[in-house]
Design a protein around this motif. Structure first.
Motif, PDB file in Angstrom:
ATOM      1  N   MET A 169       0.821  -1.207   0.000  1.00 51.78           N
ATOM      2  CA  MET A 169       0.000   0.000   0.000  1.00 51.78           C
ATOM      3  C   MET A 169       0.856   1.259   0.000  1.00 51.78           C
ATOM      4  SD  MET A 169      -2.927   1.546   0.053  1.00 51.78           S
ATOM      5  CE  MET A 169      -4.208   0.390   0.544  1.00 51.78           C
ATOM      6  N   SER A 170       1.905   1.291   0.825  1.00 44.31           N
ATOM      7  CA  SER A 170       2.732   2.495   0.910  1.00 44.31           C
ATOM      8  C   SER A 170       3.395   2.811  -0.420  1.00 44.31           C
ATOM      9  CB  SER A 170       3.788   2.337   2.011  1.00 44.31           C
ATOM     10  OG  SER A 170       4.609   1.215   1.758  1.00 44.31           O
ATOM     11  N   ASP A 171       3.881   1.778  -1.117  1.00 44.87           N
ATOM     12  CA  ASP A 171       4.496   2.000  -2.430  1.00 44.87           C
ATOM     13  C   ASP A 171       3.467   2.514  -3.431  1.00 44.87           C
ATOM     14  OD1 ASP A 171       7.001   1.195  -1.579  1.00 44.87           O
ATOM     15  OD2 ASP A 171       6.656  -0.904  -2.096  1.00 44.87           O
ATOM     16  N   HIS A 172       2.265   1.956  -3.360  1.00 43.33           N
ATOM     17  CA  HIS A 172       1.206   2.376  -4.278  1.00 43.33           C
ATOM     18  C   HIS A 172       0.818   3.835  -4.041  1.00 43.33           C
ATOM     19  CE1 HIS A 172      -2.259   2.193  -6.871  1.00 43.33           C
ATOM     20  NE2 HIS A 172      -3.091   2.442  -5.864  1.00 43.33           N
ATOM     21  N   LEU A 173       0.646   4.213  -2.772  1.00 38.21           N
ATOM     22  CA  LEU A 173       0.280   5.592  -2.455  1.00 38.21           C
ATOM     23  C   LEU A 173       1.397   6.554  -2.834  1.00 38.21           C
ATOM     24  CD1 LEU A 173      -1.480   5.200   1.020  1.00 38.21           C
ATOM     25  CD2 LEU A 173      -2.514   5.363  -1.241  1.00 38.21           C
ATOM     26  N   LYS A 174       2.630   6.112  -2.673  1.00 35.87           N
ATOM     27  CA  LYS A 174       3.758   6.962  -3.041  1.00 35.87           C
ATOM     28  C   LYS A 174       3.779   7.219  -4.543  1.00 35.87           C
ATOM     29  CE  LYS A 174       8.759   7.412  -2.403  1.00 35.87           C
ATOM     30  NZ  LYS A 174       9.988   6.754  -1.873  1.00 35.87           N
ATOM     31  N   SER A 175       3.494   6.183  -5.329  1.00 34.98           N
ATOM     32  CA  SER A 175       3.470   6.359  -6.787  1.00 34.98           C
ATOM     33  C   SER A 175       2.319   7.268  -7.208  1.00 34.98           C
ATOM     34  CB  SER A 175       3.346   4.994  -7.476  1.00 34.98           C
ATOM     35  OG  SER A 175       2.111   4.379  -7.170  1.00 34.98           O
ATOM     36  N   VAL A 176       1.172   7.144  -6.519  1.00 38.08           N
ATOM     37  CA  VAL A 176       0.033   8.021  -6.815  1.00 38.08           C
ATOM     38  C   VAL A 176       0.379   9.467  -6.491  1.00 38.08           C
ATOM     39  CG1 VAL A 176      -2.337   8.591  -6.155  1.00 38.08           C
ATOM     40  CG2 VAL A 176      -1.683   6.214  -6.500  1.00 38.08           C
ATOM     41  N   LEU A 177       1.069   9.674  -5.379  1.00 42.62           N
ATOM     42  CA  LEU A 177       1.468  11.025  -4.992  1.00 42.62           C
ATOM     43  C   LEU A 177       2.404  11.633  -6.028  1.00 42.62           C
ATOM     44  CD1 LEU A 177       1.636  13.367  -2.980  1.00 42.62           C
ATOM     45  CD2 LEU A 177       3.455  12.117  -1.799  1.00 42.62           C
ATOM     46  N   HIS A 178       3.405  10.872  -6.453  1.00 42.00           N
ATOM     47  CA  HIS A 178       4.348  11.378  -7.457  1.00 42.00           C
ATOM     48  C   HIS A 178       3.632  11.704  -8.766  1.00 42.00           C
ATOM     49  CE1 HIS A 178       7.692  10.935  -4.907  1.00 42.00           C
ATOM     50  NE2 HIS A 178       7.876   9.627  -5.031  1.00 42.00           N
ATOM     51  N   GLN A 179       2.683  10.844  -9.147  1.00 38.90           N
ATOM     52  CA  GLN A 179       1.940  11.071 -10.377  1.00 38.90           C
ATOM     53  C   GLN A 179       1.092  12.335 -10.276  1.00 38.90           C
ATOM     54  OE1 GLN A 179       2.215   9.332 -13.209  1.00 38.90           O
ATOM     55  NE2 GLN A 179       0.801  10.762 -14.202  1.00 38.90           N
ATOM     56  N   SER A 180       0.460  12.533  -9.122  1.00 35.22           N
ATOM     57  CA  SER A 180      -0.379  13.723  -8.930  1.00 35.22           C
ATOM     58  C   SER A 180       0.454  14.994  -8.951  1.00 35.22           C
ATOM     59  CB  SER A 180      -1.141  13.616  -7.604  1.00 35.22           C
ATOM     60  OG  SER A 180      -2.002  12.495  -7.602  1.00 35.22           O
ATOM     61  N   LEU A 181       1.625  14.948  -8.321  1.00 37.63           N
ATOM     62  CA  LEU A 181       2.492  16.125  -8.297  1.00 37.63           C
ATOM     63  C   LEU A 181       3.039  16.435  -9.686  1.00 37.63           C
ATOM     64  CD1 LEU A 181       4.470  15.512  -4.967  1.00 37.63           C
ATOM     65  CD2 LEU A 181       2.542  17.056  -5.352  1.00 37.63           C
ATOM     66  N   SER A 182       3.348  15.384 -10.445  1.00 41.14           N
ATOM     67  CA  SER A 182       3.858  15.610 -11.803  1.00 41.14           C
ATOM     68  C   SER A 182       2.787  16.185 -12.716  1.00 41.14           C
ATOM     69  CB  SER A 182       4.392  14.299 -12.391  1.00 41.14           C
ATOM     70  OG  SER A 182       3.348  13.339 -12.510  1.00 41.14           O
ATOM     71  N   ASN A 183       1.513  15.957 -12.374  1.00 40.48           N
ATOM     72  CA  ASN A 183       0.403  16.509 -13.158  1.00 40.48           C
ATOM     73  C   ASN A 183      -0.005  17.902 -12.683  1.00 40.48           C
ATOM     74  OD1 ASN A 183       0.294  14.137 -14.652  1.00 40.48           O
ATOM     75  ND2 ASN A 183      -1.293  13.218 -13.354  1.00 40.48           N
ATOM     76  N   ASN A 184       0.770  18.439 -11.714  1.00 38.27           N
ATOM     77  CA  ASN A 184       0.500  19.783 -11.177  1.00 38.27           C
ATOM     78  C   ASN A 184      -0.921  19.903 -10.624  1.00 38.27           C
ATOM     79  OD1 ASN A 184       3.088  20.807 -11.848  1.00 38.27           O
ATOM     80  ND2 ASN A 184       2.415  21.114 -13.970  1.00 38.27           N
ATOM     81  N   GLU A 185      -1.371  18.867  -9.940  1.00 40.12           N
ATOM     82  CA  GLU A 185      -2.703  18.911  -9.354  1.00 40.12           C
ATOM     83  C   GLU A 185      -2.698  19.788  -8.105  1.00 40.12           C
ATOM     84  OE1 GLU A 185      -3.980  14.965  -8.569  1.00 40.12           O
ATOM     85  OE2 GLU A 185      -3.994  14.337 -10.673  1.00 40.12           O
ATOM     86  N   SER A 186      -3.855  20.326  -7.780  1.00 40.55           N
ATOM     87  CA  SER A 186      -3.979  21.139  -6.576  1.00 40.55           C
ATOM     88  C   SER A 186      -3.917  20.239  -5.344  1.00 40.55           C
ATOM     89  CB  SER A 186      -5.304  21.906  -6.591  1.00 40.55           C
ATOM     90  OG  SER A 186      -6.399  21.004  -6.530  1.00 40.55           O
ATOM     91  N   VAL A 187      -3.792  20.873  -4.182  1.00 31.20           N
ATOM     92  CA  VAL A 187      -3.724  20.102  -2.942  1.00 31.20           C
ATOM     93  C   VAL A 187      -4.991  19.274  -2.760  1.00 31.20           C
ATOM     94  CG1 VAL A 187      -3.576  20.263  -0.434  1.00 31.20           C
ATOM     95  CG2 VAL A 187      -2.205  21.789  -1.851  1.00 31.20           C
ATOM     96  N   ARG A 188      -6.125  19.857  -3.071  1.00 25.66           N
ATOM     97  CA  ARG A 188      -7.393  19.140  -2.937  1.00 25.66           C
ATOM     98  C   ARG A 188      -7.442  17.932  -3.882  1.00 25.66           C
ATOM     99  NH1 ARG A 188     -12.460  20.472  -1.037  1.00 25.66           N
ATOM    100  NH2 ARG A 188     -11.748  22.592  -0.594  1.00 25.66           N
ATOM    101  N   GLN A 189      -6.964  18.116  -5.105  1.00 24.39           N
ATOM    102  CA  GLN A 189      -6.964  17.020  -6.072  1.00 24.39           C
ATOM    103  C   GLN A 189      -5.996  15.911  -5.662  1.00 24.39           C
ATOM    104  OE1 GLN A 189      -6.024  19.423  -9.527  1.00 24.39           O
ATOM    105  NE2 GLN A 189      -8.107  19.203 -10.340  1.00 24.39           N
ATOM    106  N   VAL A 190      -4.838  16.320  -5.121  1.00 32.77           N
ATOM    107  CA  VAL A 190      -3.865  15.325  -4.655  1.00 32.77           C
ATOM    108  C   VAL A 190      -4.461  14.490  -3.533  1.00 32.77           C
ATOM    109  CG1 VAL A 190      -1.652  15.000  -3.498  1.00 32.77           C
ATOM    110  CG2 VAL A 190      -1.851  16.661  -5.348  1.00 32.77           C
ATOM    111  N   LEU A 191      -5.112  15.167  -2.583  1.00 33.78           N
ATOM    112  CA  LEU A 191      -5.732  14.462  -1.464  1.00 33.78           C
ATOM    113  C   LEU A 191      -6.824  13.517  -1.954  1.00 33.78           C
ATOM    114  CD1 LEU A 191      -5.962  14.060   1.572  1.00 33.78           C
ATOM    115  CD2 LEU A 191      -7.541  15.996   1.654  1.00 33.78           C
TER     116      LEU A 191
END
Length: 256
Positions: A169-191
């Motif tokens: 789970m931790s690896d999966h959430l980390k990859s999702v976080l990196h993907q969201s940040l690379s897409n320049n998503e807002s804080v709300r979208q990242v959450l």
């Protein structure tokens, strides 16, 4: 796997006499040294082969939690290959940090909350999990034996291990976080992305599913709790009043 050995000694915390306590500890030490080992090389070639292929610890993310003993950890991570393949003694190892054996024992004790049995080992046995030579030879799989000091702690560990899920789970959430940040998503979208990933990836047991479907309580308690803010008044977190209550206040009111 739990192993029960008839006649094995147990740590007796009810002893008050110092001599009796020392005798109890010595009995446990002799027993552990007899059945457990952490040596990377022995006189048995088959054990040496299994030790190298099955018993060598490999770091994962949980190994790096916490910041204690950071200098020692960095030294070991950087020089693991050199230490394992050398004749470095324990005294040489302490000399690297200018520490004494008492300093080392104090440092180890500072990381423990309860009694625990630690095998004495030379630096060349670094990253070798505890094993029993006979069991390792019979099973041919990884072993990490621990002497049970507390029956309650053993039961708690077993239950936690059985109920452990969400592997990766931790690896999966980390990859999702990196993907969201690379897409320049807002804080709300990242959450929202992390919450959705956690919800879709979570695994629960069939028993928990049944309890949820039948709307049964998983936990029962006859005790109630109340939160008491114990931090200094000027640093306490507070919730703002509702929108309706705020509208009824004067514009310069600080009572929000």
């Amino acid at each position: 796997m739990l192993l029960y050995l008839k006649g094995a000694p147990a740590l007796d915390n009810t002893l008050e006499d110092l001599e009796s306590k020392s005798a109890n500890v010595r009995e446990i030490e002799a027993f552990v040294e007899k059945i457990m080992s952490a040596k990377k090389e022995t006189s048995n070639p088959e054990i040496n082969k299994l030790s190298a292929s099955r018993q060598t610890h490999r770091h994962t993310r949980p190994c790096y939690k916490g910041g204690s003993a950071r200098q020692v950890r960095q030294y070991l991570d950087t020089n693991t290959d050199a230490i394992v393949g050398s004749s470095t003694t324990f005294s040489d190892f302490l000399g690297v940090f200018g520490a004494t054996e008492d300093d080392y024992i104090l440092a180890v004790c500072s990381t423990l909350r309860n009694s625990k049995v630690l095998l004495a080992r030379e630096p060349r046995d670094l990253l070798t999990n505890n094993y029993n030579p006979r069991i390792l030879e019979l099973m041919g799989s990884n072993c990490d034996l621990q002497f049970v000091v507390s029956a309650y702690a053993c039961c708690a560990y077993t239950v936690d291990y059985i109920n452990k899920n969400d592997k990766g789970m931790s690896d999966h959430l980390k990859s999702v976080l990196h993907q969201s940040l690379s897409n320049n998503e807002s804080v709300r979208q990242v959450l929202a992305s992390i919450a959705l990933a956690f919800y879709n990836r979570s695994e629960i047991s069939a028993q928990e599913v049944a309890y949820n479907l039948l709307q049964l309580r998983i936990v029962e308690s006859n005790l109630s709790t109340i939160f008491v803010a114990s931090s200094p008044p000027d640093t306490r977190q507070r919730l703002r009043k509702s929108k309706l209550e705020l509208q009824e206040l004067v514009p310069d009111s600080e009572d929000i």
